[in-house]
Structures are given as C-alpha cells and as structure tokens.
Design a protein around this motif. Structure first.
Motif, PDB file in Angstrom:
ATOM      1  N   GLU A   1       0.861  -1.174   0.000  1.00 43.00           N
ATOM      2  CA  GLU A   1       0.000   0.000   0.000  1.00 43.00           C
ATOM      3  C   GLU A   1       0.903   1.231   0.000  1.00 43.00           C
ATOM      4  O   GLU A   1       1.562   1.532   0.993  1.00 43.00           O
ATOM      5  CB  GLU A   1      -0.925   0.003   1.216  1.00 43.00           C
TER       6      GLU A   1
ATOM      7  N   LYS B   1      -6.337  -2.010  -7.210  1.00 42.22           N
ATOM      8  CA  LYS B   1      -7.135  -2.513  -6.078  1.00 42.22           C
ATOM      9  C   LYS B   1      -8.098  -3.598  -6.556  1.00 42.22           C
ATOM     10  O   LYS B   1      -8.302  -4.611  -5.861  1.00 42.22           O
ATOM     11  CB  LYS B   1      -7.899  -1.355  -5.433  1.00 42.22           C
TER      12      LYS B   1
ATOM     13  N   ARG C   1     -13.047  11.968  -4.811  1.00 46.78           N
ATOM     14  CA  ARG C   1     -11.834  11.984  -3.995  1.00 46.78           C
ATOM     15  C   ARG C   1     -10.848  12.992  -4.591  1.00 46.78           C
ATOM     16  O   ARG C   1     -10.718  13.080  -5.817  1.00 46.78           O
ATOM     17  CB  ARG C   1     -11.211  10.587  -3.968  1.00 46.78           C
TER      18      ARG C   1
ATOM     19  N   GLU D   1       0.036   4.407  -0.332  1.00 50.03           N
ATOM     20  CA  GLU D   1      -0.648   5.294   0.593  1.00 50.03           C
ATOM     21  C   GLU D   1      -2.027   4.724   0.772  1.00 50.03           C
ATOM     22  O   GLU D   1      -2.363   3.709   0.158  1.00 50.03           O
ATOM     23  CB  GLU D   1      -0.686   6.736   0.067  1.00 50.03           C
ATOM     24  N   LYS D   2      -2.855   5.321   1.598  1.00 49.23           N
ATOM     25  CA  LYS D   2      -4.148   4.731   1.901  1.00 49.23           C
ATOM     26  C   LYS D   2      -4.953   4.476   0.636  1.00 49.23           C
ATOM     27  O   LYS D   2      -5.166   5.389  -0.167  1.00 49.23           O
ATOM     28  CB  LYS D   2      -4.940   5.635   2.850  1.00 49.23           C
ATOM     29  N   ASP D   3      -5.356   3.220   0.436  1.00 51.34           N
ATOM     30  CA  ASP D   3      -6.171   2.786  -0.692  1.00 51.34           C
ATOM     31  C   ASP D   3      -5.472   2.951  -2.045  1.00 51.34           C
ATOM     32  O   ASP D   3      -6.126   2.993  -3.082  1.00 51.34           O
ATOM     33  CB  ASP D   3      -7.524   3.526  -0.720  1.00 51.34           C
ATOM     34  N   ASP D   4      -4.160   3.038  -2.041  1.00 48.79           N
ATOM     35  CA  ASP D   4      -3.382   3.136  -3.282  1.00 48.79           C
ATOM     36  C   ASP D   4      -2.358   2.005  -3.268  1.00 48.79           C
ATOM     37  O   ASP D   4      -1.351   2.068  -2.550  1.00 48.79           O
ATOM     38  CB  ASP D   4      -2.696   4.490  -3.388  1.00 48.79           C
ATOM     39  N   TYR D   5      -2.617   0.970  -4.056  1.00 52.29           N
ATOM     40  CA  TYR D   5      -1.848  -0.258  -3.982  1.00 52.29           C
ATOM     41  C   TYR D   5      -0.912  -0.423  -5.176  1.00 52.29           C
ATOM     42  O   TYR D   5      -1.145   0.106  -6.255  1.00 52.29           O
ATOM     43  CB  TYR D   5      -2.794  -1.469  -3.915  1.00 52.29           C
TER      44      TYR D   5
END
Length: 278
Positions: free
Chosen positions: A34, A97, A170, A36-40
C-alpha cells in the motif's frame, strides 16, 4: 490498425500473458504493498512496467517513458511532460485494487505524447481481451472476439434519470465535491469501477454517459482522453472550460459522451456550486 499500433498492441498482450494474468487471483501477501491509503502496487504492476519500458524505447528511438511506478518513486519524472520530446505513458495495471481483490475490472494503458499532445493511445482489458486503439484524427477502434468496430460514443440521454455515470470526488475541493454529489442524486444509475481503463472504454462505447475526476495523472487519463475524443466525446475542465491536456494534473474534469451533454451537465454542476456559495 497500422503496423506501429500493431506492435504496441502485441507488447500489451504479451506483457499481460507473462506478467499480469499468471498473478491474477494468485498474489501472495508479500506481493502487495500500500503506497498510501487505498493506493496499492503489486509485483504485477512493477514487473509489467519494467518489461514494457525498454521495449517501448526500442520501438521509438529517442523517446522517453513516464511510467506510473517509476514516477511514484521519483515525481520529478513528470517534468518529461514539459518538453516536446516523444513520451510514452505506462499504466502497467490500472485498477490495481480491483486486481488485488480478484475483480476483472483492470487494464493496461499506454499513450504516446508528442509536443505536449496525445497522438496515440491503447487500452487493453486482459480478462475480456478487449483492445481499444486510437491515433489522432484517425478514429478509435475496438478489437474484440476477432472483430473490429469503430467506436462512436453517441449522445447521452437528456434526462438525468436515464443517465449512467461515475462520480469520483476523492481529491476534489469541497465546493466541487458538494455540487457533484448533489447532482449525482439526480442521475438514474451510478457505478464505481475505480478503473480509468474501464470507465473511458465504457463511455467511448456509448454504454456509460459521464465520469468526473480531479486528479489527472497522465498515465490514468492521456490514453482514454484521446480514445474518447476520437469517438466523439469530451474530456474538459468544468472550472476553466479547457480540454484536457497531459500537462494538466488536476480538475475538476467532466468526461462525457458528446459535446451537448457535457455542457448541460457541467452547467447543472456549476449552478449547484454557485448556489451553495450565494
């Protein structure tokens, strides 16, 4: 499809077969990170970009590559867009994701940018084996199941209740987020594929009407923007009225099937934004 586009398409199919599909629904835990948050990012993203980079450079001597994963490690690579040299953009696995979750809504996206404009674009969806190819002023074409179809996005329904859209808010400034969310409540069907490769392809095929984006990273948007424009669609900033260009890194952008529906929808959203500030 000309010989140059065929060579690029062959590379996309090969990298999908070698580096992506063998790992689909087979990722080990240590092969997913990950950023950053929710970025894989996965081993498939990195391996795909590393595989494609030298082959694209060999295909067009004197060109440069701007890949998502390389740029994530070194943001200064975005400065490549400021020159007039040919630049390839690579999104090695768009919709990472979804790929991690075992969903089939992911793709590989490439574009060629020359003198700051997108001149060629490719989107490949490995699960369905759909390939969309476009060259500036030459149209956009879908290759699937052994058939070729010229894409024409057509006109979106005039009644919002009959429209289908994806509203990604977002990263949006609060005033635009609030206005877009309010407008979304009037739209008949909403979806969230979280994959630009799928979203742009669906709009270009005429089976989706609108998408909103704010963060406009070139590997996510350069390929789809050319494909959609060549299919008769629009990708434009609602605040400035300027068409998307690869050197533009933020919105708010509205993607639409046709010019008239872009204006109608953008005007509704802008009116909602103005109303909340008055």
């Amino acid at each position: 499809m000309d010989r140059f586009s065929e060579k690029v398409a062959a590379l996309m199919r090969e990298v999908a077969a070698q580096e992506i599909m063998p790992r689909f629904r087979a990722l080990a835990r240590h092969e997913v990170e990950e950023k950053e948050k929710d970025d894989y990012v996965t081993i498939a993203d990195r391996a795909s970009e590393l595989w494609l980079t030298p082959r694209l450079l060999n295909l067009l001597p004197g060109s440069h590559v701007l890949g998502e994963e390389a740029a994530s490690a070194d943001l200064s690579l975005l400065s490549l867009l400021e020159s007039d040299m040919p630049v390839w953009t690579i999104d090695p696995v768009d919709g990472t994701k979804n790929f991690v979750d075992g969903l089939d809504t992911f793709g590989v996206m490439l574009s060629l940018i020359e003198n700051g404009s997108v001149t060629r674009a490719w989107i490949y969806l490995p699960v369905t084996e759909e390939l969309v190819v476009s060259a500036r002023s030459e149209g956009a074409f879908l290759y699937a199941a052994g058939n070729m179809q010229r894409l024409g996005a057509g006109a979106a329904p005039a009644d919002p209740a009959a429209q289908a859209a994806s509203f990604y808010v977002r990263f949006m400034p609060e005033d635009w987020r609030t206005a877009i969310t309010a407008h979304a409540g009037t739209v008949g069907q909403q979806s969230s594929f979280l994959c630009s490769a799928v979203d742009y392809t669906n709009v270009a095929k005429g089976c989706h009407d609108f998408v909103t984006y704010h963060r406009m990273l070139p590997w996510d948007h350069a390929p789809g923007s050319l494909i959609l424009r060549e299919a008769g669609g629009v990708v434009r900033d609602m605040a400035t009225g300027e068409d998307y260009a690869p050197r533009t890194l933020q919105g708010p952008h509205l993607v639409a099937r046709d010019e008239e529906s872009w204006h109608c929808t953008a005007e509704r959203i802008r009116a909602l934004r103005n109303a909340q500030s008055s």
